[in-house]
Design an enzyme around this catalytic site. Sequence first.
Site, mmCIF file in Angstrom:
data_model
loop_
_atom_site.group_PDB
_atom_site.id
_atom_site.type_symbol
_atom_site.label_atom_id
_atom_site.label_comp_id
_atom_site.label_asym_id
_atom_site.label_seq_id
_atom_site.Cartn_x
_atom_site.Cartn_y
_atom_site.Cartn_z
ATOM 1 N N ALA A 155 -3.323 0.263 7.412
ATOM 2 C CA ALA A 155 -4.753 -0.321 6.639
ATOM 3 C C ALA A 155 -5.848 0.956 6.340
ATOM 4 C CB ALA A 155 -5.408 -0.621 8.198
ATOM 5 N N LYS B 145 -7.986 -4.452 5.995
ATOM 6 C CA LYS B 145 -7.101 -4.683 5.153
ATOM 7 C C LYS B 145 -7.659 -5.172 3.939
ATOM 8 C CE LYS B 145 -3.135 -5.267 6.067
ATOM 9 N NZ LYS B 145 -2.590 -3.841 5.143
ATOM 10 N N GLU C 60 -0.542 -10.683 3.504
ATOM 11 C CA GLU C 60 0.054 -9.642 4.408
ATOM 12 C C GLU C 60 -0.823 -9.958 5.600
ATOM 13 O OE1 GLU C 60 -0.607 -5.394 2.912
ATOM 14 O OE2 GLU C 60 -2.907 -5.994 2.712
ATOM 15 N N GLY D 229 0.575 -0.965 -0.396
ATOM 16 C CA GLY D 229 0.134 0.083 -0.431
ATOM 17 C C GLY D 229 0.792 1.113 -0.048
HETATM 18 C C1 5RP Z 1 -2.839 -3.530 0.826
HETATM 19 C C2 5RP Z 1 -3.104 -3.445 2.164
HETATM 20 C C3 5RP Z 1 -2.948 -1.557 2.304
HETATM 21 O O1 5RP Z 1 -2.071 -1.479 4.296
HETATM 22 C C4 5RP Z 1 -4.596 -0.429 2.883
HETATM 23 O O2 5RP Z 1 -4.607 -0.783 1.947
HETATM 24 C C5 5RP Z 1 -3.948 0.571 3.140
HETATM 25 O O3 5RP Z 1 -3.347 1.445 2.160
HETATM 26 P P1 5RP Z 1 -2.497 2.909 1.522
HETATM 27 O O4 5RP Z 1 -1.446 2.856 2.436
HETATM 28 O O5 5RP Z 1 -2.348 3.051 0.188
HETATM 29 O O6 5RP Z 1 -3.987 3.526 1.852
HETATM 30 O O7 5RP Z 1 -4.112 -3.423 3.076
HETATM 31 O O8 5RP Z 1 -3.495 -4.656 0.516
#
Ligand code: 5RP
Length: 243
Positions: A95, A106, A115, A39
């Site tokens: 998250a 997540k 993850e 992410g």
């Molecule tokens: C990926 C995830 C990420 O941690 C979650 O989507 C948060 O992403 P971002 O830091 O881009 O907001 O779970 O599968």
Amino acid sequence: MAWIGFIAAMTDSNALKRAAGLRALDFIESGMKVGLGSGTTSEIFLELLGTRVRGGLKIIGVPTSERIARLATGYGIALSELDAAAPLDIDVDGADEADPDLNLIKGGGGALLREKIVATSSKRMLVIADGSKYVDRLGRFPLPVEVLAFGHGTTSARLAAAAATLGYPALAPVLRHKGDAVFKTDSGNVIYDCSFGAITDVPRLAATLSQIAGVVDHGLYVGIASLLIIARECGVEVIQGRK
Ligand code: 5RP
């Protein structure tokens, strides 16, 4: 004008993600085996970690996605397969939502399965996020559910039926796409994004979803996170979990 406002907001949120990532570096010591989340927030942390590694910090990283593996290699971070490195000392990940009990949603980026495997193979899971991710109750963000491609439409119908028994009668799982194509995870599965609205009993929903044949995993993390680092305009807060 609206475009300028959008860019300013993006920059602010990146600055907050960076502040959370910088605080997370305080928890990383030489010799550690570190889970590397996926992410945008995790990518900012990875870049910061890469700078420390090039400055002499010795760690072994275990990536949670093919993309993170590529980026980490580019930053000069040594990598290992999970099986060769587990248990890991710490896992650092972002998250989509976190509540005061440190339950998480997540999987917005599609890496929820790897993850979760890496997080639960780590002595501590550290979650980094900007303030927008901290909520009283999970569920505003659609919950990603990773489903085996075989018979996924049938599985999604079973998902909706199970949700109805728990008091979420209107659930309509949405098959995730990337452009015109169905999105596939690194493990070749599909994702259904499920808008539950406010989730009233997180452990019960998590247990129910896990029992559905065809569901590989879901983005609810219950009792897994140890520490939450939340960056807001007014400062960085570290919230301790029960683990
Ligand atoms: C990926 C995830 C990420 O941690 C979650 O989507 C948060 O992403 P971002 O830091 O881009 O907001 O779970 O599968």
